[in-house]
Design a protein around this motif. Structure first.
Motif, PDB file in Angstrom:
ATOM      1  N   GLU A   1       0.892  -1.108  -0.166  1.00 53.10           N
ATOM      2  CA  GLU A   1       0.080  -0.031  -0.132  1.00 53.10           C
ATOM      3  C   GLU A   1       0.616   1.132   0.174  1.00 53.10           C
ATOM      4  N   LEU A   2       1.822   1.395   0.834  1.00 51.63           N
ATOM      5  CA  LEU A   2       2.671   2.664   1.143  1.00 51.63           C
ATOM      6  C   LEU A   2       3.631   2.545  -0.192  1.00 51.63           C
ATOM      7  N   THR A   3       4.015   1.716  -0.578  1.00 46.42           N
ATOM      8  CA  THR A   3       5.254   1.454  -1.919  1.00 46.42           C
ATOM      9  C   THR A   3       4.069   2.219  -3.172  1.00 46.42           C
ATOM     10  N   ALA A   4       2.889   1.773  -3.121  1.00 46.19           N
ATOM     11  CA  ALA A   4       2.136   2.090  -4.276  1.00 46.19           C
ATOM     12  C   ALA A   4       1.887   3.828  -4.289  1.00 46.19           C
ATOM     13  N   ILE A   5       1.875   4.374  -3.249  1.00 51.57           N
ATOM     14  CA  ILE A   5       1.910   5.968  -3.031  1.00 51.57           C
ATOM     15  C   ILE A   5       3.293   6.452  -3.594  1.00 51.57           C
ATOM     16  N   MET A   6       4.299   5.847  -3.184  1.00 46.77           N
ATOM     17  CA  MET A   6       5.635   6.365  -3.471  1.00 46.77           C
ATOM     18  C   MET A   6       5.763   6.345  -5.308  1.00 46.77           C
ATOM     19  N   CYS A   7       5.142   5.092  -5.734  1.00 44.98           N
ATOM     20  CA  CYS A   7       5.317   4.974  -7.200  1.00 44.98           C
ATOM     21  C   CYS A   7       4.286   5.999  -7.760  1.00 44.98           C
ATOM     22  N   TYR A   8       3.379   6.102  -7.255  1.00 46.89           N
ATOM     23  CA  TYR A   8       2.204   7.086  -7.782  1.00 46.89           C
ATOM     24  C   TYR A   8       2.807   8.348  -7.745  1.00 46.89           C
ATOM     25  N   ILE A   9       3.719   8.887  -6.695  1.00 41.14           N
ATOM     26  CA  ILE A   9       4.148  10.335  -6.696  1.00 41.14           C
ATOM     27  C   ILE A   9       5.108  10.424  -7.770  1.00 41.14           C
ATOM     28  N   TYR A  10       5.855   9.288  -7.805  1.00 39.61           N
ATOM     29  CA  TYR A  10       7.171   9.642  -8.915  1.00 39.61           C
ATOM     30  C   TYR A  10       6.521   9.377 -10.087  1.00 39.61           C
ATOM     31  N   CYS A  11       5.483   8.713 -10.776  1.00 38.60           N
ATOM     32  CA  CYS A  11       4.929   8.681 -11.769  1.00 38.60           C
ATOM     33  C   CYS A  11       4.066  10.111 -12.297  1.00 38.60           C
TER      34      CYS A  11
ATOM     35  N   ARG B   1      14.376  16.317 -18.022  1.00 36.08           N
ATOM     36  CA  ARG B   1      15.244  16.419 -16.757  1.00 36.08           C
ATOM     37  C   ARG B   1      15.449  14.850 -16.514  1.00 36.08           C
ATOM     38  N   PRO B   2      16.265  14.131 -17.526  1.00 31.19           N
ATOM     39  CA  PRO B   2      16.550  12.824 -17.145  1.00 31.19           C
ATOM     40  C   PRO B   2      17.260  12.481 -15.888  1.00 31.19           C
ATOM     41  N   SER B   3      18.435  13.258 -15.746  1.00 31.78           N
ATOM     42  CA  SER B   3      19.051  13.018 -14.292  1.00 31.78           C
ATOM     43  C   SER B   3      18.308  12.933 -13.222  1.00 31.78           C
ATOM     44  N   LEU B   4      17.327  13.917 -12.806  1.00 33.21           N
ATOM     45  CA  LEU B   4      16.473  13.865 -11.887  1.00 33.21           C
ATOM     46  C   LEU B   4      15.453  12.875 -11.870  1.00 33.21           C
ATOM     47  N   GLU B   5      14.884  12.389 -13.077  1.00 34.12           N
ATOM     48  CA  GLU B   5      13.994  11.354 -13.290  1.00 34.12           C
ATOM     49  C   GLU B   5      14.683   9.958 -12.834  1.00 34.12           C
ATOM     50  N   LYS B   6      15.989   9.705 -13.030  1.00 35.87           N
ATOM     51  CA  LYS B   6      16.549   8.831 -12.819  1.00 35.87           C
ATOM     52  C   LYS B   6      17.152   8.509 -11.226  1.00 35.87           C
ATOM     53  N   PHE B   7      17.393   9.630 -10.487  1.00 36.35           N
ATOM     54  CA  PHE B   7      17.581   9.764  -9.173  1.00 36.35           C
ATOM     55  C   PHE B   7      16.553   9.231  -8.518  1.00 36.35           C
ATOM     56  N   PHE B   8      15.272   9.903  -8.874  1.00 38.04           N
ATOM     57  CA  PHE B   8      14.163   9.539  -8.003  1.00 38.04           C
ATOM     58  C   PHE B   8      13.606   8.116  -8.443  1.00 38.04           C
ATOM     59  N   LEU B   9      13.995   7.704  -9.606  1.00 40.22           N
ATOM     60  CA  LEU B   9      13.671   6.204  -9.748  1.00 40.22           C
ATOM     61  C   LEU B   9      14.430   5.344  -8.851  1.00 40.22           C
TER      62      LEU B   9
ATOM     63  N   TYR C   1      15.671   6.183  -6.064  1.00 39.27           N
ATOM     64  CA  TYR C   1      14.964   6.460  -4.597  1.00 39.27           C
ATOM     65  C   TYR C   1      13.782   5.739  -4.422  1.00 39.27           C
ATOM     66  N   THR C   2      12.893   5.565  -5.635  1.00 41.42           N
ATOM     67  CA  THR C   2      11.671   4.950  -5.454  1.00 41.42           C
ATOM     68  C   THR C   2      11.847   3.458  -5.289  1.00 41.42           C
ATOM     69  N   ILE C   3      12.726   3.023  -6.191  1.00 43.20           N
ATOM     70  CA  ILE C   3      13.038   1.472  -6.224  1.00 43.20           C
ATOM     71  C   ILE C   3      13.618   1.120  -4.877  1.00 43.20           C
ATOM     72  N   VAL C   4      14.833   1.593  -4.575  1.00 43.75           N
ATOM     73  CA  VAL C   4      15.602   1.077  -3.427  1.00 43.75           C
ATOM     74  C   VAL C   4      15.054   1.280  -1.891  1.00 43.75           C
ATOM     75  N   GLY C   5      14.404   2.613  -1.619  1.00 47.69           N
ATOM     76  CA  GLY C   5      13.576   2.846  -0.565  1.00 47.69           C
ATOM     77  C   GLY C   5      12.771   1.986   0.032  1.00 47.69           C
ATOM     78  N   PRO C   6      11.707   1.397  -0.708  1.00 49.33           N
ATOM     79  CA  PRO C   6      10.966   0.520  -0.196  1.00 49.33           C
ATOM     80  C   PRO C   6      11.424  -0.714   0.168  1.00 49.33           C
ATOM     81  N   PHE C   7      12.662  -1.317  -0.719  1.00 54.72           N
ATOM     82  CA  PHE C   7      13.156  -2.551  -0.395  1.00 54.72           C
ATOM     83  C   PHE C   7      14.186  -2.281   0.746  1.00 54.72           C
ATOM     84  N   LEU C   8      14.830  -1.313   1.066  1.00 55.48           N
ATOM     85  CA  LEU C   8      15.260  -1.249   2.328  1.00 55.48           C
ATOM     86  C   LEU C   8      14.572  -1.242   3.584  1.00 55.48           C
ATOM     87  N   ILE C   9      13.297  -0.811   3.510  1.00 55.45           N
ATOM     88  CA  ILE C   9      12.368  -0.726   4.681  1.00 55.45           C
ATOM     89  C   ILE C   9      11.904  -2.161   4.878  1.00 55.45           C
ATOM     90  N   LEU C  10      12.206  -3.045   3.889  1.00 48.00           N
ATOM     91  CA  LEU C  10      11.687  -4.608   4.103  1.00 48.00           C
ATOM     92  C   LEU C  10      12.864  -5.188   4.854  1.00 48.00           C
TER      93      LEU C  10
END
Length: 606
Positions: A248-258, A271-279, A281-290
């Motif tokens: 549920e909470l990961t879906a919110i993060m992916c929603y804001i990134y999209c 702005r590809p660099s910014l998009e890659k950085f937050f991509l 952030y969106t992938i690694v962050g939730p998996f670190l919380i696991l």
């Protein structure tokens, strides 16, 4: 002097009276029900209300948030309340639980009257939906009654119980229905609407792959619907509580990134660099919380959400900065819908980061739904404008094509008229040439014979007869239908039979099918007739044949005789055979000659 009553009294009088009566009814309804907010609490694994000593129970006041009253505690907790009545009611009563987390069941005087579902994994989720349990009023008796609530909660996840009411079912049902509509029905409608819009725009993207704007919205809608499903889905098979919460909470993060990607495409910012950085952030962050213990999952996502709160501010700044690249109505609708969505997100983020006394009520789905509808509306408007532009260009193109078609038709008509004139002129030239070469030659020859040898009338008769036959041949070719070769052949047959009879041969005539030349015309018909005439003239002069066989079909013509024949290799050709080959080449047909001592065969095919 009497005054007429004011017209407004006729409008406001009945309305005020209706509101007064409704106020009385509502006040009576509330008077019949009781709100319970003081009781006792204990953690216990019992499946029924525990009969424990009084000193082990802890006094509690609702709302009770375990993150404050029992930090880092979770599991099964029991609430105990007392209800004193003057008499035992004989109608249906109900217990209305507006806010709790995660699941609960209720006992009246030790008897189970309602349960929110499964208490074992996968557990039933009632954190975002009210519970309403109806029971016979006879379970309550005069004097003190005991109400026990068994609550399943998890540590550091805002678990607990809010204030609740008990009373006649008819009095509590409207309040429950109102909250149920807001907490369950509205998210269900939001889920359905966003899912439908996402599907439509995804189909549009499949048809227009270069328009990634539609794909971004489809992804936003997909993640938003996944998050919204939490509010109305009660039973989740195969997933544990913490897995469902993480998703549920990961879906919110992916929603804001999209959403950030969507806004970039909407205002045409690259702005590809910014998009890659937050991509990342969106992938690694939730998996670190696991990797962290479950009690810290809620707070971990809260800290991770601080980065997305910065993204929301960046999105608002980007829209405002590049507002001139869109229509003013689009810009401000997008700006205020995202602002509203961000405010609801900040409200929910505050609950994730800081525990409050009340049981949390998450409202981000309201903001995401309104934002989704606004963006879908803008995208559909853009698509509509594109469709209108396409239709306008299509109409202009059709007008241009129609104009060009008229020009081409006119040009074709003029060209056809010119070709017709050229054909008439060419036909006239051909007639003149044929008259000069054919009939003119015979007449000149007859004149010479008459001047040089007056007594020799027989050759002169033959010459004039040949000229007459040639003139008839020309007239037949001009007067007949060029596609009707059978009729032309029939007109020629009588003259050929006379020619063969004078040479001592018998003509055998056979027409298998109506012949048709590849390019039928008056000129080509005359050429073919001349070829047949030339063939029979050669047979009469040189073959000494007794029988001549003539056959014609749809695509062939054959003349065969039983004369002396000749050697097609060594015989020196005169002018007759070359003329035959030349005429065949002009007509686009094939001439094949075979000859032996048994006779000669000429075969024409087309």
């Amino acid at each position: 002097m009497s005054r007429k009553p004011s017209a407004s009294l006729f409008y406001w009088g009945p309305l005020l009276g209706f509101l007064f009566v409704m106020g009385l009814l509502l006040s009576d309804a509330k008077a019949e029900s009781q709100q319970l907010d003081h009781g006792e609490f204990i953690f216990d694994q019992s499946q029924t209300p525990p009969a424990l000593p009084q000193f082990r129970w802890t006094p509690i006041q609702l709302p009770d948030n375990w993150d404050l009253s029992h930090p880092f505690r979770g599991g099964f907790g029991w609430y105990r309340f007392s209800l004193t009545l003057d008499h035992s009611p004989d109608d249906l009563w109900a217990i209305y639980l507006p806010h709790l987390s995660v699941n609960a069941r209720v006992f009246i005087n030790g008897q189970l009257v309602g349960s929110g579902g499964s208490f074992t994994e996968p557990v039933s989720h009632n954190s975002y939906r009210p519970l309403f349990f109806v029971f016979p009023g006879l379970l309550l008796h005069a004097g003190e009654n005991q109400i026990a609530l068994n609550l399943l909660g998890y540590a550091q996840e805002e678990s607990g119980l809010g204030t609740f009411q008990i009373g006649p079912a008819t009095a509590l049902k409207p309040t429950y229905n109102s909250l149920y509509f807001r907490a369950v029905i509205v998210p269900t409608i939001s889920f359905t609407l966003l899912l439908l819009l996402s599907f439509i725009l995804f189909i549009i993207w499949l048809r227009r792959r270069h328009e990634t704007l539609y794909l971004m919205f489809a992804l936003c809608g997909g993640f938003c619907t996944l998050y919204t499903a939490v509010f109305f889905i009660q039973e989740v098979p195969w997933l544990t509580h913490h897995q469902w919460l993480w998703m549920e909470l990961t879906a919110i993060m992916c929603y804001i990134y999209c959403l950030m990607l969507l806004i970039h495409r909407f205002v045409k910012v690259h702005r590809p660099s910014l998009e890659k950085f937050f991509l990342i952030y969106t992938i690694v962050g939730p998996f670190l919380i696991l990797l962290i213990p479950p009690p810290y999952l809620f707070r971990g996502f809260g800290l991770l959400g601080l980065g997305y709160s910065a993204i929301s501010l960046y999105i608002l700044f980007t829209i405002y900065r590049y507002r001139h690249q869109c229509l003013p109505s689009e810009t401000w609708l997008l700006f205020f819908s995202i602002l509203f969505s961000a405010l609801t997100g900040y409200h929910d983020l505050a609950y994730l980061l800081h525990a409050q006394h009340e049981i949390p009520v998450f409202i981000f789905y309201w903001g995401s739904t309104i934002l989704g509808i606004a963006i879908a509306f803008l995208l559909l408007l853009r698509f509509d404008r594109s469709l209108i532009l396409f239709e306008t260009l299509n109409r202009d193109l059709n007008s241009m094509v129609a104009e060009k078609s008229r020009t081409l038709a006119q040009s074709y008509q003029e060209r056809q008229t010119l070709e017709m004139r050229q054909a008439v002129f060419g036909e006239r030239e051909r007639i003149m040439r044929d008259l000069h070469d054919g009939l003119g030659g015979y007449l000149v020859s007859a004149l010479v014979q008459a001047e040089r040898h007056p007594p020799l009338l027989v050759p002169l008769q033959q010459t004039l007869r040949s000229a007459l036959e040639d003139l008839r041949l020309m007239i037949d070719s001009l007067d007949g239908d060029p596609t009707d070769l059978a009729t032309q052949m029939g007109s020629l047959r009588e003259r050929l039979e006379s020619l063969m009879e004078s040479s001592g041969a018998v003509l055998h005539w056979q027409v298998e099918d109506s012949p048709r030349l590849p390019f039928p015309s008056t000129s080509n018909t005359l050429q073919l007739m001349r070829m047949v005439q030339e063939i029979f003239t050669n047979i009469a002069k040189h073959s000494h044949a007794c029988h001549v066989f003539f056959s014609v079909g749809a695509h062939h013509l054959e003349v065969r005789d039983d004369g002396e024949g000749f050697d097609t290799v060594t015989t020196r050709p005169g002018r007759g055979l070359p003329h035959l080959y030349r005429r065949a080449q002009q007509l686009g047909i094939t001439l094949h000659i075979s000859s032996s001592s048994l006779g000669t065969t000429l075969h024409l095919t087309w």
